[in-house]
Design a protein around this motif. Structure first.
Motif, PDB file in Angstrom:
ATOM      1  N   ILE A 170       0.836  -1.202   0.000  1.00  0.00           N
ATOM      2  CA  ILE A 170       0.000   0.000   0.000  1.00  0.00           C
ATOM      3  C   ILE A 170       0.874   1.256   0.000  1.00  0.00           C
ATOM      4  O   ILE A 170       0.588   2.235  -0.700  1.00  0.00           O
ATOM      5  N   ASP A 171       1.962   1.224   0.777  1.00  0.00           N
ATOM      6  CA  ASP A 171       2.882   2.369   0.821  1.00  0.00           C
ATOM      7  C   ASP A 171       3.480   2.637  -0.556  1.00  0.00           C
ATOM      8  O   ASP A 171       3.640   3.802  -0.967  1.00  0.00           O
ATOM      9  N   VAL A 172       3.841   1.579  -1.284  1.00  0.00           N
ATOM     10  CA  VAL A 172       4.405   1.737  -2.627  1.00  0.00           C
ATOM     11  C   VAL A 172       3.380   2.380  -3.555  1.00  0.00           C
ATOM     12  O   VAL A 172       3.698   3.326  -4.298  1.00  0.00           O
ATOM     13  N   VAL A 173       2.132   1.897  -3.504  1.00  0.00           N
ATOM     14  CA  VAL A 173       1.073   2.462  -4.346  1.00  0.00           C
ATOM     15  C   VAL A 173       0.818   3.917  -3.981  1.00  0.00           C
ATOM     16  O   VAL A 173       0.640   4.772  -4.862  1.00  0.00           O
ATOM     17  N   ASP A 174       0.818   4.222  -2.684  1.00  0.00           N
ATOM     18  CA  ASP A 174       0.597   5.606  -2.246  1.00  0.00           C
ATOM     19  C   ASP A 174       1.680   6.531  -2.782  1.00  0.00           C
ATOM     20  O   ASP A 174       1.390   7.660  -3.204  1.00  0.00           O
ATOM     21  N   ARG A 175       2.935   6.054  -2.764  1.00  0.00           N
ATOM     22  CA  ARG A 175       4.031   6.878  -3.285  1.00  0.00           C
ATOM     23  C   ARG A 175       3.878   7.105  -4.792  1.00  0.00           C
ATOM     24  O   ARG A 175       4.135   8.207  -5.299  1.00  0.00           O
ATOM     25  N   LEU A 177       1.056   7.073  -6.481  1.00  0.00           N
ATOM     26  CA  LEU A 177      -0.067   7.987  -6.678  1.00  0.00           C
ATOM     27  C   LEU A 177       0.343   9.428  -6.381  1.00  0.00           C
ATOM     28  O   LEU A 177      -0.068  10.362  -7.077  1.00  0.00           O
ATOM     29  N   ALA A 178       1.150   9.594  -5.330  1.00  0.00           N
ATOM     30  CA  ALA A 178       1.616  10.939  -4.984  1.00  0.00           C
ATOM     31  C   ALA A 178       2.474  11.524  -6.101  1.00  0.00           C
ATOM     32  O   ALA A 178       2.356  12.711  -6.445  1.00  0.00           O
ATOM     33  N   THR A 179       3.323  10.679  -6.709  1.00  0.00           N
ATOM     34  CA  THR A 179       4.169  11.119  -7.818  1.00  0.00           C
ATOM     35  C   THR A 179       3.318  11.518  -9.019  1.00  0.00           C
ATOM     36  O   THR A 179       3.554  12.561  -9.652  1.00  0.00           O
ATOM     37  N   LEU A 180       2.307  10.693  -9.329  1.00  0.00           N
ATOM     38  CA  LEU A 180       1.418  11.002 -10.453  1.00  0.00           C
ATOM     39  C   LEU A 180       0.626  12.286 -10.202  1.00  0.00           C
ATOM     40  O   LEU A 180       0.416  13.096 -11.118  1.00  0.00           O
ATOM     41  N   PHE A 181       0.193  12.468  -8.940  1.00  0.00           N
ATOM     42  CA  PHE A 181      -0.569  13.676  -8.605  1.00  0.00           C
ATOM     43  C   PHE A 181       0.302  14.921  -8.787  1.00  0.00           C
ATOM     44  O   PHE A 181      -0.154  15.930  -9.343  1.00  0.00           O
ATOM     45  N   MET A 182       1.553  14.855  -8.342  1.00  0.00           N
ATOM     46  CA  MET A 182       2.452  15.991  -8.487  1.00  0.00           C
ATOM     47  C   MET A 182       2.721  16.289  -9.964  1.00  0.00           C
ATOM     48  O   MET A 182       2.797  17.460 -10.373  1.00  0.00           O
TER      49      MET A 182
END
Length: 207
Positions: A170-175, A177-182
């Motif tokens: 989940i932490d990997v996916v969150d990171r 997603l955060a990269t894609l959002f930025m």
């Protein structure tokens, strides 16, 4: 000859299996083969001394030819909840349902269990990490229920490992997603800057 000092050291290292023995922690699980008047008195005194103010979940299994009524009367006031079991593979064992009827005279929350595994599972579900699970009664079933406690904790450790792996994923996916959002925010900023700088509309490409 054996000296007094050697005897003292030997006694200090002596462990009497099944006599107020801690077999697990968080919650603390204690087994005790108190099944006669003297043993029950000692168990009662130990509970009063070591577990004062503690919430105690009890598992009790006895033989039919013992004075289990007196045992229940002495110990029941110290328990939050009592589960009764039938000691397996013993023709002298008292059925969990009959024991539950007896204990119910002295405690309002008593549940008979169909197996040792069920009793262990139920006790763990009720107990918090700071509570105590006290397994007592006939020595004849303590070995079997100690194995059930060990198996339960092994299964929980495996589940904890599975949950740890899931959290890592989940932490990997969150990171990601955060990269894609930025990246999306940067592109949106570039588009807004282009529109402001040129006054030209930006064609919306249909997806």
């Amino acid at each position: 000859p054996i000296t007094d000092e050697q005897m003292k050291k030997g006694l200090m290292k002596t462990v009497w299996k099944g006599r107020f023995e801690t077999i697990a922690t968080h919650p603390q699980v204690v087994v005790d083969g108190a099944h006669n008047p003297h043993g029950v008195v000692q168990l009662k005194e130990s509970v009063q001394y070591y577990f004062k103010g503690k919430r105690i979940i009890a598992i009790m299994g006895v033989l039919a030819d013992k004075n289990f009524d007196k045992e229940a009367k002495m110990m029941a006031p110290y328990f939050e909840k009592v589960y009764t079991v039938t000691p397996p593979n013993n023709p002298r064992a008292l059925e969990a349902s009959r024991l539950a009827q007896c204990v119910s005279k002295y405690h309002s929350d008593v549940t008979p269990c169909d197996s040792l595994k069920e009793a262990v599972k139920n006790a763990y579900h009720v107990a918090n990490k700071e509570d105590v699970i006290l397994i007592f009664g006939s020595l004849s079933y303590l070995g079997a229920i100690m194995r059930e406690v060990e198996e339960y904790n092994k299964n929980m450790q495996r589940k904890d490992l599975d949950l740890t792996q899931i959290r890592k994923e989940i932490d990997v996916v969150d990171r990601e997603l955060a990269t894609l959002f930025m990246k999306r925010m940067k592109l949106a900023g570039d588009v807004a800057e282009y529109k402001i700088g040129t006054g030209k509309p930006v064609r919306d490409v249909k997806r």
